[in-house]
Design an enzyme around this catalytic site. Structure first.
Site, PDB file in Angstrom:
ATOM      1  N   THR A   1       3.182 -39.761 -27.114  1.00  0.00           N
ATOM      2  CA  THR A   1       3.614 -41.133 -27.358  1.00  0.00           C
ATOM      3  C   THR A   1       3.601 -41.893 -26.045  1.00  0.00           C
ATOM      4  OG1 THR A   1       5.425 -42.529 -28.177  1.00  0.00           O
ATOM      5  CG2 THR A   1       6.059 -40.459 -27.146  1.00  0.00           C
TER       6      THR A   1
ATOM      7  N   HIS B   1      14.298 -26.111 -27.885  1.00  0.00           N
ATOM      8  CA  HIS B   1      14.756 -25.022 -27.028  1.00  0.00           C
ATOM      9  C   HIS B   1      14.955 -23.719 -27.805  1.00  0.00           C
ATOM     10  CE1 HIS B   1      15.886 -23.467 -23.302  1.00  0.00           C
ATOM     11  NE2 HIS B   1      16.885 -24.258 -22.966  1.00  0.00           N
TER      12      HIS B   1
END
Length: 505
Positions: free
Chosen positions: A424, A476
């Site tokens: 993006t 994560h």
């Protein structure tokens, strides 16, 4: 008799939940008509009628849990709804016989002189849509293949055209929810067989000038109304000659020079505007909101930052941009360099290109890069397929085509699904730094930002360099901090020395 069976639900999916049935027991159904939607932990599946007939029994009600191969319902093949009317006829044969004939004749007339307008299939896992504004009114004459209305789903907008020429009757008004296979109107072929025909004759003089005025979406209509623009004077760049919001905004700057008449307007710019305005969210905006929140709630999101010196990439681009455009017919931008760098880094750190499915990790050996595009309807992420096999020119052409399709509202469902990683670019809007949200179920998204001239220490000296902050948001749960930092450093190295990417170093 034909059983309606639960289809195969996909690898490692053992059960599904019944959504809402579109028919009731006793209703007539057509072959391949959508009857019910099944929801799994991965996707939604549509179950269609295996044959024409009557839905005589529903065995799995809304909300029930079913397994592959389970019988959801039963269809009596070749039957019709006529037997339901047989009981009243037997009880009172003489008085009921007269009304029964006109009732039976109505469908016959409809089938002979009219053609229904049905909601088309709107793509995999799309169960309903919202009717847009009809371009014609009931009683208007329409031509075959003339666009009549746009149905907005949570993914794309679907255009519905006239199946034949004739007189239109609208059955589903703007703003109503519809499902695939639902009748939203009908057309009396050649002006036959419907009551709106006389109205058409009376309305014919008024319809002619209306057809000259371009159709405006609500967003465009608002810009046109608030700025006193003439729609006929606006250059249209949208699909099929439609005026986009960008066209209307661009026309604002030209309007004062052409007509500097209104002098009283600046006196009270808010006098005729409400302090607040409540507007229903579009399905696309609702989906964006839901998916972003789901992503935030599901993944253990973390963002790591770095900065890249864009000197060498900019120099290479400036040196070859004219020759590149002449040779390939497309401008050389930064996105192709970033895409090349990202693909190389993904090959080295495969966890960033993976996704979680239950207790499994799916490692992707293909590189389908999502490119976030801002449109007047909201953010969409079309996918550039097999980016690892594309040259810089191929990447630029692919991204340009996807961007145009996104702005024109012409993206297909296939172009919006299946990405493995997303890029993006907030820098196009001036963003200095941000923390992008993951595009679930992907595990990584790279945020590009504005290029700013900053003083940097290079070989013991302070020099001015074009610098860009990079942000990698990652899940994560499967991407460790070391892997995320290594990935972003690798992208930085490949951008600061673009020859490394070209030489595969």
């Amino acid at each position: 008799m034909a059983d309606i069976l639960t289809p195969a639900l996909g690898e490692s999916v053992s059960e599904a939940t019944i959504g809402k049935w579109t028919k009731k027991a006793g209703d007539a159904v057509r072959k391949d008509e959508v009857l019910v939607e099944l929801e799994t932990d991965k996707v939604s599946l549509e179950v269609v009628a295996p044959s024409d007939g009557v839905l005589t029994e529903i065995r799995a009600a809304d909300g029930a849990t079913v397994t592959p191969g389970a019988v959801l319902g039963v269809i009596s093949e070749g039957a019709s709804v006529a037997p339901a009317a047989a009981a009243p006829k037997a009880e009172t044969p003489k008085p009921e016989a007269a009304p029964a004939a006109p009732a039976a004749a109505a469908p016959a007339a409809a089938s002979g002189g009219t053609v229904p307008i049905m909601t088309p299939t709107m793509g995999e896992s799309v169960a309903e849509g919202t009717m847009g504004t009809w371009l014609k009114k009931s009683g208007d004459t329409v031509e075959k293949d003339e666009m009549l209305v746009e149905i907005e789903t949570d993914k794309v907008a679907v255009e519905v055209s006239a199946p034949v020429a004739g007189v239109l009757t609208i059955a589903a008004e703007a703003g109503s929810s519809v499902i695939p296979g639902q009748q939203i109107g009908l057309i009396a072929a050649s002006g036959e067989g419907t009551s709106p025909a006389p109205a058409q004759a009376a309305a014919a003089p008024a319809a002619a000038p209306a057809s000259d005025a371009p159709h405006l979406s609500p967003a465009v209509q608002r810009v046109v109304t608030e700025n006193n623009l003439d729609p006929k004077a606006i250059a249209a760049t949208g699909p099929k000659g439609n005026i986009t919001k960008a066209d209307a905004v661009n026309a604002i700057s030209a309007a004062p020079a052409a007509a500097p008449v209104p002098a009283a307007a600046p006196a009270a710019p808010r006098a005729d505007q409400p302090r607040e305005e409540r507007v229903k969210m579009t399905r696309l905006r609702q989906t964006i909101a839901r998916r972003l929140k789901e992503s935030q709630n599901t993944a253990a999101q973390l963002t790591t930052f770095n900065e890249v010196d864009m000197t060498n990439v900019m120099a290479l681009r400036n040196q070859y941009k004219e020759v590149f455009e002449k040779r390939h017919g497309v401008k050389l931008g930064f996105m192709s360099f970033f895409t090349k760098a990202v693909v190389a880094a993904l090959k080295e750190i495969p966890a960033v290109n993976a996704e979680i499915d239950g207790t499994d990790i799916i490692y992707k050996n293909h590189y389908d890069i999502g490119v976030a595009v801002g449109t007047e309807k909201g953010l969409v992420v079309p996918v550039l397929r097999d980016a690892d096999h594309l040259s810089l020119a191929g990447i630029e052409k692919g991204i340009a085509a996807l961007g145009k399709a996104a702005r024109d509202g012409a993206l297909t469902l296939d172009q919006l699904q299946g990405g493995t990683f997303t890029i993006t670019n907030g820098g196009t809007y001036g963003s200095l730094m941000s923390t992008p949200i993951l595009n679930a179920p992907q595990s990584g998204i790279l945020g590009m930002h504005n290029i700013v001239q900053r003083p940097m220490a290079v070989d013991g000296q302070v020099v001015i360099r074009p610098m860009m902050y990079l942000a990698l948001s990652y899940d994560h749960r499967i991407v460790d901090g070391k892997e995320a930092v290594t990935f972003l450093v690798r992208v930085k190295e490949l951008l600061e020395d673009p020859a490394r990417a070209l030489l595969d170093l």
